[in-house]
Design a protein around this motif. Structure first.
Motif, PDB file in Angstrom:
ATOM      1  N   ALA A 183       0.846  -1.191   0.000  1.00 49.84           N
ATOM      2  CA  ALA A 183       0.000   0.000   0.000  1.00 49.84           C
ATOM      3  C   ALA A 183       0.882   1.241   0.000  1.00 49.84           C
ATOM      4  CB  ALA A 183      -0.894   0.019   1.234  1.00 49.84           C
ATOM      5  N   VAL A 184       0.243   2.366  -0.201  1.00 51.24           N
ATOM      6  CA  VAL A 184       0.892   3.637   0.091  1.00 51.24           C
ATOM      7  C   VAL A 184       0.572   3.983   1.543  1.00 51.24           C
ATOM      8  CG1 VAL A 184       1.075   6.078  -0.479  1.00 51.24           C
ATOM      9  CG2 VAL A 184       0.705   4.398  -2.301  1.00 51.24           C
ATOM     10  N   TYR A 185       1.602   4.292   2.295  1.00 51.75           N
ATOM     11  CA  TYR A 185       1.453   4.586   3.719  1.00 51.75           C
ATOM     12  C   TYR A 185       1.561   6.101   3.942  1.00 51.75           C
ATOM     13  CZ  TYR A 185       1.550  -0.321   4.924  1.00 51.75           C
ATOM     14  OH  TYR A 185       1.231  -1.660   5.053  1.00 51.75           O
ATOM     15  N   TYR A 186       0.605   6.607   4.733  1.00 50.20           N
ATOM     16  CA  TYR A 186       0.507   8.043   4.964  1.00 50.20           C
ATOM     17  C   TYR A 186       0.602   8.360   6.453  1.00 50.20           C
ATOM     18  CZ  TYR A 186      -1.496   8.201   0.242  1.00 50.20           C
ATOM     19  OH  TYR A 186      -1.713   8.094  -1.101  1.00 50.20           O
ATOM     20  N   CYS A 187       1.276   9.409   6.733  1.00 49.33           N
ATOM     21  CA  CYS A 187       1.312  10.011   8.063  1.00 49.33           C
ATOM     22  C   CYS A 187       0.156  11.018   8.152  1.00 49.33           C
ATOM     23  CB  CYS A 187       2.663  10.718   8.212  1.00 49.33           C
ATOM     24  SG  CYS A 187       2.997  11.432   9.798  1.00 49.33           S
ATOM     25  N   TYR A 188      -0.488  11.104   9.319  1.00 46.80           N
ATOM     26  CA  TYR A 188      -1.677  11.948   9.465  1.00 46.80           C
ATOM     27  C   TYR A 188      -1.675  12.637  10.822  1.00 46.80           C
ATOM     28  CZ  TYR A 188      -6.542  12.997  10.640  1.00 46.80           C
ATOM     29  OH  TYR A 188      -7.695  13.621  11.051  1.00 46.80           O
ATOM     30  N   ALA A 189      -2.103  13.906  10.789  1.00 46.67           N
ATOM     31  CA  ALA A 189      -2.292  14.643  12.034  1.00 46.67           C
ATOM     32  C   ALA A 189      -3.561  15.483  11.931  1.00 46.67           C
ATOM     33  CB  ALA A 189      -1.097  15.554  12.300  1.00 46.67           C
ATOM     34  N   ARG A 190      -4.302  15.509  13.010  1.00 43.06           N
ATOM     35  CA  ARG A 190      -5.472  16.386  13.105  1.00 43.06           C
ATOM     36  C   ARG A 190      -5.125  17.485  14.099  1.00 43.06           C
ATOM     37  NH1 ARG A 190     -10.676  16.751  11.583  1.00 43.06           N
ATOM     38  NH2 ARG A 190     -12.267  17.413  13.047  1.00 43.06           N
ATOM     39  N   LEU A 191      -5.058  18.694  13.578  1.00 40.51           N
ATOM     40  CA  LEU A 191      -4.527  19.795  14.358  1.00 40.51           C
ATOM     41  C   LEU A 191      -5.565  20.892  14.550  1.00 40.51           C
ATOM     42  CD1 LEU A 191      -1.110  20.189  12.485  1.00 40.51           C
ATOM     43  CD2 LEU A 191      -1.640  18.705  14.430  1.00 40.51           C
ATOM     44  N   PHE A 192      -5.444  21.587  15.684  1.00 34.98           N
ATOM     45  CA  PHE A 192      -6.360  22.688  15.953  1.00 34.98           C
ATOM     46  C   PHE A 192      -5.600  24.012  15.889  1.00 34.98           C
ATOM     47  CE2 PHE A 192     -10.331  24.290  17.407  1.00 34.98           C
ATOM     48  CZ  PHE A 192     -10.019  25.463  18.077  1.00 34.98           C
ATOM     49  N   THR A 193      -6.054  24.874  14.996  1.00 36.45           N
ATOM     50  CA  THR A 193      -5.570  26.256  14.996  1.00 36.45           C
ATOM     51  C   THR A 193      -6.774  27.108  15.394  1.00 36.45           C
ATOM     52  OG1 THR A 193      -5.925  26.322  12.606  1.00 36.45           O
ATOM     53  CG2 THR A 193      -3.693  25.905  13.387  1.00 36.45           C
ATOM     54  N   SER A 194      -7.496  27.624  14.448  1.00 36.36           N
ATOM     55  CA  SER A 194      -8.767  28.266  14.762  1.00 36.36           C
ATOM     56  C   SER A 194      -9.916  27.258  14.646  1.00 36.36           C
ATOM     57  CB  SER A 194      -9.018  29.451  13.840  1.00 36.36           C
ATOM     58  OG  SER A 194      -8.970  29.042  12.494  1.00 36.36           O
ATOM     59  N   GLN A 195      -9.607  26.115  14.048  1.00 41.46           N
ATOM     60  CA  GLN A 195     -10.562  25.009  13.922  1.00 41.46           C
ATOM     61  C   GLN A 195      -9.751  23.752  13.715  1.00 41.46           C
ATOM     62  OE1 GLN A 195     -12.895  26.083  10.476  1.00 41.46           O
ATOM     63  NE2 GLN A 195     -11.333  25.377   9.048  1.00 41.46           N
ATOM     64  N   TRP A 196     -10.428  22.599  13.760  1.00 40.43           N
ATOM     65  CA  TRP A 196      -9.722  21.350  13.514  1.00 40.43           C
ATOM     66  C   TRP A 196      -9.504  21.160  12.009  1.00 40.43           C
ATOM     67  CZ3 TRP A 196      -7.355  18.802  17.206  1.00 40.43           C
ATOM     68  CH2 TRP A 196      -7.794  18.961  18.513  1.00 40.43           C
ATOM     69  N   ASN A 197      -8.282  20.776  11.660  1.00 43.40           N
ATOM     70  CA  ASN A 197      -7.940  20.515  10.270  1.00 43.40           C
ATOM     71  C   ASN A 197      -7.156  19.218  10.157  1.00 43.40           C
ATOM     72  OD1 ASN A 197      -8.819  23.007   8.723  1.00 43.40           O
ATOM     73  ND2 ASN A 197      -7.547  23.944  10.296  1.00 43.40           N
ATOM     74  N   ASP A 198      -7.321  18.558   9.022  1.00 46.83           N
ATOM     75  CA  ASP A 198      -6.612  17.302   8.751  1.00 46.83           C
ATOM     76  C   ASP A 198      -5.404  17.567   7.872  1.00 46.83           C
ATOM     77  OD1 ASP A 198      -9.823  15.734   8.275  1.00 46.83           O
ATOM     78  OD2 ASP A 198      -8.607  15.878  10.091  1.00 46.83           O
ATOM     79  N   TYR A 199      -4.283  16.951   8.252  1.00 44.57           N
ATOM     80  CA  TYR A 199      -3.056  17.097   7.486  1.00 44.57           C
ATOM     81  C   TYR A 199      -2.496  15.716   7.148  1.00 44.57           C
ATOM     82  CZ  TYR A 199      -3.215  21.985   8.831  1.00 44.57           C
ATOM     83  OH  TYR A 199      -3.605  23.291   9.002  1.00 44.57           O
ATOM     84  N   TRP A 200      -2.074  15.574   5.899  1.00 40.01           N
ATOM     85  CA  TRP A 200      -1.532  14.315   5.393  1.00 40.01           C
ATOM     86  C   TRP A 200      -0.145  14.533   4.807  1.00 40.01           C
ATOM     87  CZ3 TRP A 200      -4.366   9.901   6.015  1.00 40.01           C
ATOM     88  CH2 TRP A 200      -5.734  10.054   6.297  1.00 40.01           C
ATOM     89  N   GLY A 201       0.688  13.525   4.940  1.00 37.41           N
ATOM     90  CA  GLY A 201       1.924  13.517   4.203  1.00 37.41           C
ATOM     91  C   GLY A 201       1.676  13.109   2.760  1.00 37.41           C
ATOM     92  N   GLN A 202       2.757  13.073   1.984  1.00 36.60           N
ATOM     93  CA  GLN A 202       2.625  12.742   0.560  1.00 36.60           C
ATOM     94  C   GLN A 202       2.514  11.241   0.321  1.00 36.60           C
ATOM     95  OE1 GLN A 202       5.483  13.198   2.040  1.00 36.60           O
ATOM     96  NE2 GLN A 202       6.893  11.675   1.182  1.00 36.60           N
ATOM     97  N   GLY A 203       2.848  10.462   1.325  1.00 39.80           N
ATOM     98  CA  GLY A 203       2.770   9.015   1.211  1.00 39.80           C
ATOM     99  C   GLY A 203       4.080   8.394   0.766  1.00 39.80           C
ATOM    100  N   THR A 204       4.278   7.150   1.192  1.00 36.20           N
ATOM    101  CA  THR A 204       5.441   6.377   0.762  1.00 36.20           C
ATOM    102  C   THR A 204       4.985   4.968   0.399  1.00 36.20           C
ATOM    103  OG1 THR A 204       7.710   5.723   1.330  1.00 36.20           O
ATOM    104  CG2 THR A 204       6.102   5.671   3.119  1.00 36.20           C
ATOM    105  N   GLN A 205       5.458   4.475  -0.727  1.00 28.67           N
ATOM    106  CA  GLN A 205       5.013   3.179  -1.237  1.00 28.67           C
ATOM    107  C   GLN A 205       5.738   2.041  -0.526  1.00 28.67           C
ATOM    108  OE1 GLN A 205       2.663   2.349  -3.842  1.00 28.67           O
ATOM    109  NE2 GLN A 205       3.011   0.294  -2.996  1.00 28.67           N
TER     110      GLN A 205
END
Length: 118
Positions: A91-113
Motif C-alpha cells: 500500500a501507500v502509507y501516509y502520516c496523518y495529524a489532526r490539528l487545531f488552529t482556529s478550527q480542527w484541520n486534517d493534514y496528510w503527508g505525501q505518502g510512501t510506497q
C-alpha cells in the motif's frame, strides 16, 4: 505544516521496514499522530495511532502484533516499524495529524510506497 514520510520500498514477505514521518510547523509533542494506508482499489484505512507523549498506541487488527508505532518528540518524528510483512500490506502509507488552529484541520503527508513481494 509539513509531514514528510520516508523509508518505503520493496521487501520480501516476512521482511521488515521502518517508515519515518518528519513533522514541522506545529507543536508536535502536543498531538497524537496516526499512520494510514491505501492499497490499490481500496479505501484508505487506519493502521494505528500513538498518543502525544508516546505512552500508548492502538492498531488495526490486521497489523496488531506485527507493526509498532513510536515517536521521538525531540526530533519531531513518528515511526512505523513493520515486521513479518505480508503481500496484503502492500500500500501507500501516509502520516496523518489532526490539528487545531482556529478550527480542527486534517493534514496528510505525501505518502510512501511499500511493496511486499517475492
Amino acid at each position: 505544516v509539513q509531514l514528510v514520510e520516508s523509508g518505503g520500498g520493496l521487501v520480501q514477505p516476512g521482511g521488515s521496514l521502518r517508515l519515518s514521518c518528519a513533522a514541522s510547523g506545529f507543536p508536535f509533542s502536543s498531538y497524537p499522530m496516526s499512520w494510514y494506508r491505501q492499497a490499490p482499489g481500496k479505501e484508505r484505512e487506519l493502521v494505528g495511532r500513538i498518543s502525544s507523549a508516546g505512552g500508548s498506541a492502538n492498531y488495526a487488527d490486521s497489523v496488531t502484533g506485527r507493526f509498532t508505532i513510536s515517536r521521538d518528540n525531540a526530533k519531531n518524528t513518528v515511526y512505523l516499524q513493520m515486521n513479518s510483512l505480508k503481500p496484503e500490506d502492500t500500500a501507500v502509507y501516509y502520516c496523518y495529524a489532526r490539528l487545531f488552529t482556529s478550527q480542527w484541520n486534517d493534514y496528510w503527508g505525501q505518502g510512501t510506497q511499500v511493496t511486499v513481494s517475492s
